[in-house]
Scaffold this motif. Structure first.
Motif, PDB file in Angstrom:
ATOM      1  N   GLN A 126       4.047   4.555  -0.951  1.00 19.49           N
ATOM      2  CA  GLN A 126       3.385   5.065   0.134  1.00 19.49           C
ATOM      3  C   GLN A 126       3.745   6.716   0.158  1.00 19.49           C
ATOM      4  O   GLN A 126       4.669   7.149  -0.313  1.00 19.49           O
ATOM      5  N   VAL A 127       2.363   7.373   0.104  1.00 14.08           N
ATOM      6  CA  VAL A 127       2.290   8.692   0.228  1.00 14.08           C
ATOM      7  C   VAL A 127       1.844   9.343   1.521  1.00 14.08           C
ATOM      8  O   VAL A 127       0.986   8.729   2.170  1.00 14.08           O
ATOM      9  N   ASN A 133      -1.492   8.881   6.164  1.00 11.40           N
ATOM     10  CA  ASN A 133      -0.539   8.345   5.034  1.00 11.40           C
ATOM     11  C   ASN A 133      -1.403   7.130   4.194  1.00 11.40           C
ATOM     12  O   ASN A 133      -2.053   6.776   4.820  1.00 11.40           O
ATOM     13  N   ILE A 138       1.070   5.090  -7.867  1.00 12.32           N
ATOM     14  CA  ILE A 138       1.757   6.568  -8.673  1.00 12.32           C
ATOM     15  C   ILE A 138       2.145   6.094 -10.263  1.00 12.32           C
ATOM     16  O   ILE A 138       2.344   5.197 -10.599  1.00 12.32           O
ATOM     17  N   ILE A 195       6.425  11.406  -1.336  1.00 10.48           N
ATOM     18  CA  ILE A 195       6.325  10.103  -2.186  1.00 10.48           C
ATOM     19  C   ILE A 195       7.633   9.518  -1.925  1.00 10.48           C
ATOM     20  O   ILE A 195       8.390   9.786  -2.527  1.00 10.48           O
ATOM     21  N   ARG A 196       7.751   8.357  -1.195  1.00 10.66           N
ATOM     22  CA  ARG A 196       9.098   7.506  -0.856  1.00 10.66           C
ATOM     23  C   ARG A 196       9.987   8.792  -0.429  1.00 10.66           C
ATOM     24  O   ARG A 196      11.186   8.716  -1.010  1.00 10.66           O
ATOM     25  N   LEU A 232      12.073   8.334  -8.478  1.00 11.08           N
ATOM     26  CA  LEU A 232      11.206   7.531  -7.765  1.00 11.08           C
ATOM     27  C   LEU A 232      11.807   5.748  -8.188  1.00 11.08           C
ATOM     28  O   LEU A 232      11.745   4.977  -7.472  1.00 11.08           O
TER      29      LEU A 232
END
Length: 426
Positions: A126-127, A133, A138, A195-196, A232
Motif C-alpha cells: 500500500q502506497v 492511497n 513495488i 510505503i508500508r 520493506l
C-alpha cells in the motif's frame, strides 16, 4: 462470366442481349422485391463481415501483444526463483528465496554472452500520499533495470549508484500511481510518499507503457533494491540479498541462446544442483513467448474464420433457395419472354446475374461492416487496428463465388422451361 454458360444452349436467329441490359434488368427485379433481396443478402453479409472482422481482430490482438512483449525486450531472459512448498502444495514460481543479487553479479561477470544483467525484488504494498492511497506493485531494482526493460523516466530521474549503495529512500512512480495519488498531470517531484509506513522521496515518474494482458505496467513504484530488501522485505537469504528474479539481456538471438545455456550451468554450480536434481529456478525466453503466442492466436483465428465461413455456405444456400422460389413465381414471365424471342442463354444470364448481384452487393456491405466492427473493437479494447488487403480480396472473391455457385442451378432451371408450359402457368 455469363458466356461460360452459353455453350449449353444454341439460340436461333436471335440477338444477343448486352451484358449491361441484363445487369439493369437484374437490378430492377431485385429492387422491386427489396425485403426478399435484403433477407437473401443477410447470410452473405454476416459471413463476409465475420471473416473480415475476426481476421482483423486476431491480427490486431497478435500485433498488440507482440509490441508489448517486444517493448520488454525479445532479447531478454527472465530467471525466476523457485517455488516454495507447504506440505505437498506448491506456492508458485518466485515464492522461494533461491535467487540472490550475488547470483546476478556472478552472471554479469562469468557469462560472456550476457550483455547486461539486472536483479529485482517484487512485492505488493500500500502506497499513501496525504489522504490518497493505492495498492500497487513495488519493484526494488538495480541501475540496469531501466535499460533492460526499455523503460525510463519521462519526468525527473532514476536513482543513482550512490543511492543504491546507501539504501536511500527514494522512489520513481509509474503513471497510474501518479494519477491515483497526485492527480492527472501533477508534479510529484520532491514530494514524500509512504510505503508500508516508510517515507520515500519521489524523484521521478516513468514513461507510460500501457497494459500487458491483465497487468497494468504503469501501476508500479521503483525503489533501490537495497532499500527494498533492508526496509520493506527484511528477509535476506543466507548467501546474500534475496531477489524475485534476474533479467539477462543478450546482444542478439544467437547470443541469447548461448547466454541461456551459460546461465543455467552457472546457477546449477552456484546452487549445488547436480543430476537428477531439479533446478530451483526457471528461465523464460521472451522470444519464445512471442513465437508461442503468435502460433496460438494464428491457429485460433483460422479456426474462428473457418466457423464464420459456415455463414457463407448458409448464405449461398439462402440465395439458391430464393432464386429457385423466384423461378417458380416468375414462370409466366419467363414464358412471355421466351415467346417474344428471349433465348435460353438470355434467361440463364438474367437469373445468374440476379444471384451474382445479390452476392456482390451483400459482399460489399459485409466488407464495410466487417471493417467497421474491427475498427470499433480496436478502439474499445485498445489494440492496433489491422486490416489485411488479402482478407478483403478473399472476402470479395468468396461473395462472388457464392453468388455464382448458388445461382447456376436456379438459372439453368429457368432457362430450360418450355415456353408453352410456362405461359399456361398461373
Amino acid at each position: 462470366m455469363f458466356k461460360l454458360f452459353k455453350g449449353f444452349y444454341k439460340p436461333k436467329n436471335t440477338r444477343t442481349v448486352p451484358f449491361l441490359e441484363i445487369l439493369t434488368m437484374a437490378a430492377e427485379t431485385l429492387w422491386s422485391n427489396k425485403l426478399r433481396t435484403g433477407l437473401t443478402m443477410l447470410g452473405v453479409i454476416i459471413g463476409i463481415s465475420s471473416v473480415i472482422a475476426i481476421t482483423s481482430v486476431g491480427q490486431g490482438v497478435q500485433k498488440g501483444v507482440e509490441q508489448q512483449i517486444q517493448a520488454l525486450g525479445t532479447d531478454v531472459i527472465q530467471i525466476l526463483a523457485g517455488a516454495a512448498r507447504s506440505g505437498n502444495i506448491s506456492q508458485g514460481i518466485g515464492s522461494s528465496s533461491t535467487l540472490t543479487w550475488e547470483d546476478a553479479k556472478a552472471i554479469a561477470q562469468q557469462a560472456p554472452s550476457a550483455q547486461m544483467v539486472s536483479a529485482y525484488l517484487q512485492r505488493n504494498a500500500q502506497v499513501v500520499y496525504g489522504g490518497q492511497n493505492t495498492s500497487t506493485t513495488i519493484y526494488g531494482t538495480d541501475l540496469s533495470y531501466p535499460d533492460i526493460r526499455n523503460t525510463h523516466p519521462q519526468q525527473g530521474r532514476y536513482f543513482t549508484e550512490e543511492e543504491l549503495n546507501t539504501a536511500a529512500q527514494v522512489a520513481v512512480l509509474g503513471p497510474t500511481v501518479l494519477n491515483t495519488l497526485f492527480g492527472q498531470g501533477a508534479n510529484p517531484i520532491d514530494e514524500t510518499i509512504r510505503i508500508r509506513g516508510e517515507a520515500y522521496k519521489v524523484i521521478g515518474v516513468m514513461e507510460p507503457k500501457g497494459s500487458q494482458g491483465p497487468m497494468d505496467r504503469d501501476d508500479q513504484v521503483f525503489i533501490p533494491l537495497t532499500s527494498m530488501s533492508a526496509r520493506l522485505v527484511g528477509n535476506n537469504a543466507l548467501a546474500g540479498v534475496s531477489v524475485s528474479g534476474i533479467l539477462v539481456k543478450g546482444a542478439n538471438q544467437e547470443q541469447l541462446e548461448a547466454a541461456q545455456f551459460q546461465v543455467t550451468n552457472l546457477l546449477r554450480l552456484r546452487h549445488n544442483i547436480y543430476p537428477p536434481q531439479a533446478d530451483d529456478f526457471r528461465l523464460t525466453n521472451q522470444a519464445d513467448i512471442v513465437s508461442t503466442f503468435t502460433n496460438v492466436v494464428g491457429l485460433f483465428t483460422v479456426m474462428v474464420v473457418a466457423i464464420a465461413g459456415i455463414s457463407l455456405v448458409v448464405g449461398g444456400i439462402g440465395i439458391a433457395n430464393i432464386m429457385l422460389v423466384s423461378v417458380v413465381e416468375r414462370t409466366r414471365e419467363i414464358g412471355i419472354r421466351k415467346a417474344v424471342g428471349a433465348t435460353n442463354s438470355a434467361i440463364l444470364n438474367q437469373f445468374l446475374a440476379e444471384a451474382i448481384v445479390i452476392s456482390i452487393v451483400g459482399g460489399v456491405i459485409g466488407m464495410v461492416s466487417g471493417i467497421a466492427i474491427a475498427f470499433g473493437a480496436a478502439n474499445i479494447f485498445k489494440f492496433p487496428f489491422v486490416i489485411s488487403v488479402l482478407s478483403i480480396i478473399v472476402g470479395f472473391a468468396l461473395s462472388l463465388g457464392v453468388g455464382l455457385v448458388a445461382g447456376v442451378i436456379p438459372a439453368r432451371n429457368a432457362a430450360k422451361l418450355d415456353p408453352i408450359t410456362a405461359l399456361r402457368s398461373d
